[in-house]
Design an enzyme around this catalytic site. Structure first.
Site, PDB file in Angstrom:
ATOM      1  N   ASP A 140      51.378 -49.045  -8.466  1.00 39.76           N
ATOM      2  CA  ASP A 140      51.523 -49.275  -7.164  1.00 39.76           C
ATOM      3  C   ASP A 140      50.666 -48.237  -6.438  1.00 39.76           C
ATOM      4  O   ASP A 140      49.589 -48.009  -6.800  1.00 39.76           O
ATOM      5  CB  ASP A 140      53.141 -49.255  -6.355  1.00 39.76           C
ATOM      6  CG  ASP A 140      53.295 -49.899  -5.292  1.00 39.76           C
ATOM      7  OD1 ASP A 140      52.777 -49.603  -4.288  1.00 39.76           O
ATOM      8  OD2 ASP A 140      54.189 -50.744  -5.456  1.00 39.76           O
ATOM      9  N   HIS A 221      54.286 -47.509   0.056  1.00 37.35           N
ATOM     10  CA  HIS A 221      54.485 -48.826  -0.609  1.00 37.35           C
ATOM     11  C   HIS A 221      55.180 -48.331  -1.959  1.00 37.35           C
ATOM     12  O   HIS A 221      56.049 -48.652  -2.497  1.00 37.35           O
ATOM     13  CB  HIS A 221      53.476 -49.571  -0.839  1.00 37.35           C
ATOM     14  CG  HIS A 221      53.718 -50.725  -1.265  1.00 37.35           C
ATOM     15  ND1 HIS A 221      54.002 -51.416  -2.449  1.00 37.35           N
ATOM     16  CD2 HIS A 221      54.044 -52.062  -0.449  1.00 37.35           C
ATOM     17  CE1 HIS A 221      54.302 -52.745  -2.700  1.00 37.35           C
ATOM     18  NE2 HIS A 221      54.394 -53.234  -1.440  1.00 37.35           N
ATOM     19  N   SER A 554      57.658 -57.642  -2.274  1.00 36.61           N
ATOM     20  CA  SER A 554      57.432 -56.169  -2.874  1.00 36.61           C
ATOM     21  C   SER A 554      58.610 -55.538  -3.006  1.00 36.61           C
ATOM     22  O   SER A 554      58.815 -54.627  -4.098  1.00 36.61           O
ATOM     23  CB  SER A 554      56.373 -55.494  -1.897  1.00 36.61           C
ATOM     24  OG  SER A 554      55.134 -55.659  -2.135  1.00 36.61           O
TER      25      SER A 554
END
Length: 779
Positions: A140, A221, A554
């Site tokens: 990520d 994220h 996600s």
């Protein structure tokens, strides 16, 4: 964009042609542009004179300065910066099996564990010791290591098998790793090469004014997905007061390793992703979580897809792979990450909401959602305006520099959803002098709502409410409105609901394999956040928050990664396919009203194209009774069945293979779901048979009986035998499912399918597989 509905049949002619593509070849040209290429090399061809593969590659194929990564675990070969002419020349070498250009990928951007059925001191949390010795690798944007979610308080020693490292870099030292965050690496060579030479989409390079050249997360994220999968119990967690309570990941004691492959505002490159797969597997992770996919809506064949290739290498070594289904729903055929060795996860809602309301000047109250936490409007009515009345698309979407301050100053502005980030529209309104925003869905999003931490008072409303607001503006001489905020509400019904944005089937590469596999919580998920940006992620958002609330597949993917860690901890000998099977066959297709799950975009009942086998239900997945296992040889047979030749397959599997003389059928891969495709050209009654094998992982002496729920519309389903008997010596049993349809009279639903199910039960366990029927049409 309107929702795509599939009529009587699915048009797959272009997909079928994809399946028979030859290996990509590069033709010599006069183009001297330097690009990054990934080369798959037959490692067994290395001349003995070279001490290592790197020495061979740098002597025979490319200068050392050109080589970015050498791959030797999940993939064998290298990536290098070359001209097309040089790359084509290298491809002529018989040891080089394939070459493909580096591609840009995009991220698929406290209550969810309870919603999945996890309970303190009992069930899967207790029996897996909360995933204590399982290692999850997160590919990520990196990690913010100081967050309480990554505390190693009371954790035991790092598992002795761990071979990873804590790479140092900008604002990141080896001291940032601990017994919880046991490893961290960053991969930037492909990214930086794209910056030097102009990568796909013109993006590349690291902007060090907003990024850290280290595993530290500048985007948020990666921190969010890591803590969703395995964050520690964190008390007094909230995002500006929203979702207040105890935050926790699905596997709170699992160990984490962060692999930074994506960079703020500039995506992720295949060459770096493949390098991270390589390192993660050699480091010793047990689970890999990757919330990344192609951003162009077209899935590459498996042998040209480094995520599929890297994932195969991982799964073949016993590593479970969880991937996101993409956020291009509700359009059909929008699901990404299609390889059958990947577990592909769509998104559903949970029973928690953040309600907000729009109150119109005529007294009508419209329901929506918001995570706005600033100064409220206190019931004051403000003038209401819709810039889209001018029929200028940019203005209706509230794009940058599209709003006339003279029109919007001091007013609440209606903005249409789409084309730019939802929070960015609010910033545009604020800059133009607006006091609030109503964010209206279009037809494609329907009534699907996502909460955002807006910079000004704002409320997201569904398409119907949006039309109501616009109609009111058109019919009123002086339209006014205000927005109110309702905080956090728990116990919402119905839930789960399939999120409107969640990627949908059918599978655009191999329609015989149902994708997504299942759905998990992916809407308004609270998890840890970076210190580098505010909750909107906008550069101008100076607010700091320990936690943030995000939505996307996600967010769904790391729920399944954490679930896999728990199952792996409770059942160390289970294969990745067995773990996926346990989740799929115990998944739920009903909501908390005990009715069939609905599709958020339409309000109608959802189908297996939306939710796969159903919604993750960890209360039952720990003890599934039977599992559908799949070996590496089974995957090879599958690749043979879709027309790949031995050299093509070796690009994926790393070892030479021989396909059987009699071509296998792709639908006979031992998958926990059944997809029956009938040619639309056939006339009359046609049958298809599917062979499956189940392995008993429950009580040794068990008898399972079949229960069939046949699809409607004149389709019959038979299973032989109807009873499976297991004993100490008989742990596996095979059966055949035959689906018969009269193609002349076959009437399919709106989504192009009808479906039923096969369940095996011993009185305690129910092992359910969806049976989906559709038509295949080729030109």
């Amino acid at each position: 964009m309107a929702t795509t509905l599939f009529p009587m049949s699915i048009l797959f002619f272009f997909l079928l042609s994809l399946l028979n593509l030859p290996l990509q070849t590069l033709t010599a040209s006069t183009d001297q542009t330097i690009k990054t290429f990934i080369f798959r090399v037959d490692e067994h061809s290395k001349p003995s004179v070279f001490p290592s593969h790197y020495h061979w590659y740098s002597s025979a194929f490319a200068d050392p300065v050109q080589i970015l990564h050498v791959y030797d675990t999940v993939f064998h070969g290298f990536s290098a910066t070359l001209t097309s002419t040089q790359a084509a020349s290298i491809l002529q070498n018989p040891s080089v099996l394939a070459a493909f250009e580096d591609r840009l990928r995009q991220l698929h951007t406290t209550r969810s564990p309870q919603f999945l059925g996890l309970r303190y001191q009992q069930g899967l949390w207790s029996e897996s010791n909360y995933g204590s010795d399982v290692i999850i690798g997160i590919l990520d944007t990196g990690i913010w290591p100081e967050r309480r979610s990554f505390s190693d308080l009371n954790l035991g020693p790092v598992p002795a098998r761990w071979k990873g490292v804590c790479e140092t870099g900008v604002q990141f030292s080896s001291a940032h790793c601990n017994r919880k965050l046991i490893g961290a690496r960053f991969f930037s060579k492909g990214h930086e090469a794209a910056g030097r030479f102009g990568g796909p989409g013109g993006i590349g390079g690291i902007n060090e004014t907003v990024e850290f050249r280290s595993p530290r997360d500048a985007d948020g994220h990666g921190t969010h997905t890591a803590s969703t999968a395995a964050g520690r119990h964190t008390f007094k967690a909230s995002m500006a007061g929203y979702a207040y309570g105890i935050a926790k990941g699905v596997a709170p004691k699992a160990r984490l390793a962060a692999y930074k492959v994506c960079w703020k505002n500039s995506g992720c490159y295949d060459s770096d992703i493949l390098a991270a797969f390589d390192r993660a597997v050699s480091d010793g992770v047990d689970v890999i979580s990757i919330s990344i996919g192609g951003g162009d809506g077209v899935s590459s064949p498996y042998y040209l897809d480094p995520i599929a290739i890297g994932a195969y290498g991982a799964v073949s070594k016993g590593v479970f792979m969880s991937s996101s289904a993409g956020n291009d729903g509700p359009n059909g055929m929008s699901v990404t990450n299609l390889a059958p060795w990947l577990t592909t996860v769509g998104a559903g809602t949970i029973d928690r909401s953040f309600p907000a309301s729009v109150i119109l000047g005529d007294g009508r109250k419209l329901s929506g959602v918001s995570l706005y936490s600033g100064k409220p409007l206190n019931g004051t009515m403000f003038p209401l305006v819709y810039p889209g009345k001018s029929e200028v698309l940019a203005a209706s979407l509230c794009m940058e520099n599209s709003l006339d301050p003279n029109l919007v100053k001091g007013k609440i502005v209606v903005c249409d959803r789409g084309s730019s980030p939802r929070v960015a529209k609010g910033l545009v309104v604020k800059k133009a002098g607006g006091v609030g925003m109503i964010l209206a869905n279009g037809v494609s999003n329907g009534e699907g709502l996502v909460g955002d931490a807006h910079l000004l008072p704002a409320c997201a409303v569904g398409a119907n409410e949006g039309d109501t607001v616009k109609s009111y503006i058109s019919s009123s001489s002086f339209p006014t409105a205000t927005i109110t905020f309702g905080g956090t509400v728990i116990g919402v019904k119905p839930a789960p609901v399939v999120a409107s944005f969640s990627g949908r089937g059918p599978n655009g590469l191999t329609p015989e394999i149902l994708k997504p596999d299942l759905i998990a919580p992916g809407v308004n998920i609270l998890a840890a956040w970076t210190e580098a940006v505010g909750p909107t992620g906008l550069d101008s958002d100076s607010r700091k928050t320990e936690f943030n609330i995000l939505s996307g597949t996600s967010m769904a993917c790391p729920h399944v990664s954490g679930a896999a860690a728990l199952l792996k901890s409770a059942h160390p000998n289970w294969s990745p396919a067995a773990i996926r099977s346990a989740m799929m066959t115990t998944a739920s297709i009903v909501d908390n009203r005990l009715q069939l799950m609905t599709d958020e975009s339409t309000g109608k009942p959802a189908t297996p194209y939306d939710f796969g086998s159903g919604h993750l239900n960890l209360d039952r997945a720990m003890d599934p009774g039977l599992v559908y296992d799949i070996s590496n040889n089974d995957y090879v047979s599958f690749l043979c069945s879709i027309g790949y030749g031995p050299n093509t397959i070796q690009v994926i599997t790393r070892t030479p293979v021989n396909c059987p003389v009699k071509k296998p059928l792709p639908e006979n891969l031992n998958y926990p779901s059944i997809m029956a495709l009938f040619p639309s050209t056939s006339r009359g009654t046609t049958s298809k048979s599917f062979i499956r094998t189940v392995t008993n992982v429950g009580p040794m002496n068990s008898v399972y009986r079949a229960k069939l729920e046949a699809p409607p519309m004149g389709i019959s389903v038979m299973v032989k035998p109807t009873k499976l008997v297991f004993s100490e010596s008989v742990k596996k049993q095979s059966f055949v499912v035959t689906v018969t349809a009269n193609t002349r009279n076959l009437v399919l639903g709106e989504s192009g399918i009808v479906y039923g199910s096969l369940s095996w039960s011993d009185g305690k366990h129910v092992v359910r597989s969806p049976i989906v029927v559709s038509q295949l049409e080729s030109l």
